[in-house]
Design a protein around this motif. Structure first.
Motif: not given
Ligand code: ADP
Ligand code: 5SP
Length: 497
Positions: A160-170
């Motif tokens: 997607t070219g977008k940076l993100a992390i979800d809370y469970s992995d955080a």
């Protein structure tokens, strides 16, 4: 998409929760030194793309039919990107235990305050100690690092070219303040880590952007397909296995092994004895104990002693042995251990080898030893007052009915399997289904998507035998700790020469 440690598995799931097609592709795990475990992030992208292309070509899935994609990912692995978002070094994985020094430094500096913020101990497997290892040992790479991602988030970034992390992995980075639900400025300041390294936080059901032009060209996917936050593989496994109350427990045999409990409250804190994580279900949590080498112990055994044989036949041969493998025990600490013994330098053992033993006794001992290690975790929960009526078994290990019966007998609890053992992949699809608005919430989706298959009930005589054997098994760790530490030290000295 389930980005595991041994392979990526991509499942196509309909609106009514039917898995209509599944494709996968393996990738290598590199262990160049004792305690090291690395993978090349580009291998994940290439393997995933091959699996997607197979779905389109072999399974005739039309790209425009694919409404949403979500991700389940092996946890904790550190991917570092430079200012052009290029990978700086191989990913250091969840089972890479080289960062004992950094783990000790974190505890020396922050002690109980660290556990208070993160609800976890800073174990070697988690992301922060790995980041500090790079800072100390590869300062030139750390200086170039602009972004830290976890494995599935790197995969999403490439799509997607977008940076993100979800809370469970955080939470698995041990850099998240669990009470505030934000990156912990206190931890970042304590270890001089720029906050800009941490990607934006999203919920597992949040829209994280469409497939971009580049990945559409590369894979054949449509740019109309939307991606969603996704979650840690154990969070997704719990979603896909319908673990929605504290009376059901998840037993996952992947490369690692996991006993996982749903936790409705944020306030629960096991003081780091068990892991405590944000769930992929909004506003829920889970705790778990992890056996570092569960399926990995079996795969190691097969690769070493039965390379050319069929996996299922090797596993099934354990039926020729007896309860207790004719007096042979196996402790699965072959890459160190995380729970209940947080010990990176312990190693595994076969105990009680006798001239009468056949290879099938060794296979049986491996299957049983892994479940004895799971039993250790259940004991911790039961001591805390937990009562479980059902164990849901998932992961590659759930392909074996014999292994599930052994679980029912060692746990003395009913074990159920899923119609498709791909719990994490199904859980990821459920996050996309809710994200797309097909269901009002995860509970409604669970009612439609989660389907159980077989039931394994405890067999009384074997339960009694296994209780006795587990008491013997528990003596292995204290009896072998010192010896195996010395052997690891010997290996390190000799490899360094
Ligand atoms: N036929 C089988 N019976 C029992 N266990 C199996 C079988 N095939 C594979 N496994 C186990 O499943 C594990 C992989 O499970 P999986 O959930 O795919 O792992 P991961 O998500 O870590 O890639 C292997 O390590 C292996 O020990
Ligand atoms: O480190 C953990 C959990 O804390 C592991 O459970 C990893 O998340 C890897 O999962 P698998 O590849 O074994 O599914």
């Amino acid at each position: 998409m389930d980005l595991g440690t041994s392979a990526v598995k991509v499942s196509a799931v309909t609106q009514s929760g039917e898995i209509i097609a599944q494709e996968g592709m393996d990738f290598p795990l590199n262990q160049p030194k004792p305690g090291y475990a690395e993978q090349n992030p580009n291998d994940w992208v290439n393997a995933t793309t091959v699996a997607i292309v197979k779905l389109i070509l072999n399974d005739s899935l039309k790209p425009e039919q694919i409404r949403g994609i979500s991700y389940s990912g092996q946890m904790h692995g550190l991917v570092l990107l430079d200012e052009d978002n290029k990978v700086l070094r191989p990913a250091m994985l969840w089972n890479d235990t080289r960062s004992t020094k950094q783990r000790e430094e974190i505890m020396a500096k922050m002690g109980d305050r660290f556990v208070e913020i993160t609800h976890n101990q800073p174990l070697e497997g988690f992301t922060l100690p790995k980041l500090l290892w790079v800072k100390e040992n590869q300062p030139e790479i750390f200086a170039k690092a602009k972004t830290m991602l976890l494995p599935k988030d790197y995969l999403r970034f490439r799509m997607t070219g977008k940076l993100a992390i979800d809370y469970s992995d955080a939470t698995g980075t041990v850099m998240l303040d669990v009470d505030k639900q934000e990156w912990s400025q206190e931890i970042l300041d304590a270890f001089d880590i720029p906050a800009s390294l941490c990607p934006p936080l999203v919920r597992s059901i949040d829209n994280t952007g469409n497939i971009d032009e580049w990945y559409s060209m590369y894979s054949g996917l449509s740019t109309d397909t939307v991606t969603f936050g996704g979650g840690a593989d154990n969070a997704c496994g719990a979603v896909g296995a319908g673990i929605d109350s504290p009376s059901k427990v998840l037993s996952s045999i992947g490369t690692s092994g996991v006993i996982l409990k749903y936790e409705p409250q944020k306030e629960t804190n096991y003081n780091g004895v068990l892991q405590y994580e944000d769930h992929a279900i909004p506003d829920a949590y889970y705790s778990m104990g992890v056996t570092l080498a569960a399926g990995f112990s079996l795969s190691w055994f097969k690769k070493t002693f039965a390379e050319k044989e069929d996996f299922t036949e090797v596993v099934d041969s354990a039926a020729k042995s007896t309860v207790g493998a004719n007096g042979l025990l196996f402790a699965p600490y072959i890459v160190g251990e995380r729970a209940p013994y947080a010990d990176a330098d312990v190693r595994g053992s076969f105990i009680g080898i006798d001239g009468i033993h056949k290879r099938y006794d060794f296979v049986r001992a491996v299957l049983e030893g892994i479940i004895f290690s799971f039993r250790d975790i259940l004991d911790i929960y039961e001591k805390e007052g937990a009562k479980f009526d059902t164990v849901v078994s998932i992961g590659g290990g759930a392909k074996s009915p014999l292994w599930q019966q052994i679980q029912a007998n060692i746990f003395n609890t009913k074990v159920v399997s899923l119609q498709n053992e791909q719990g994490p992949g199904l859980g990821a699809a459920m996050l996309a289904a809710v994200g797309l608005g097909w269901f009002e919430n995860m509970q409604e989706c669970t009612k439609v998507f989660v389907k159980f298959k077989d039931v394994f009930l405890p067999e009384e005589d074997d339960v009694v035998k296994y209780q006795k054997l587990h008491d013997i098994y528990k003596q292995i760790y204290p009896s072998t700790k010192q010896i195996t530490h010395e052997l690891v030290a010997y290996r390190r000295e000799n490899e360094e020469q």
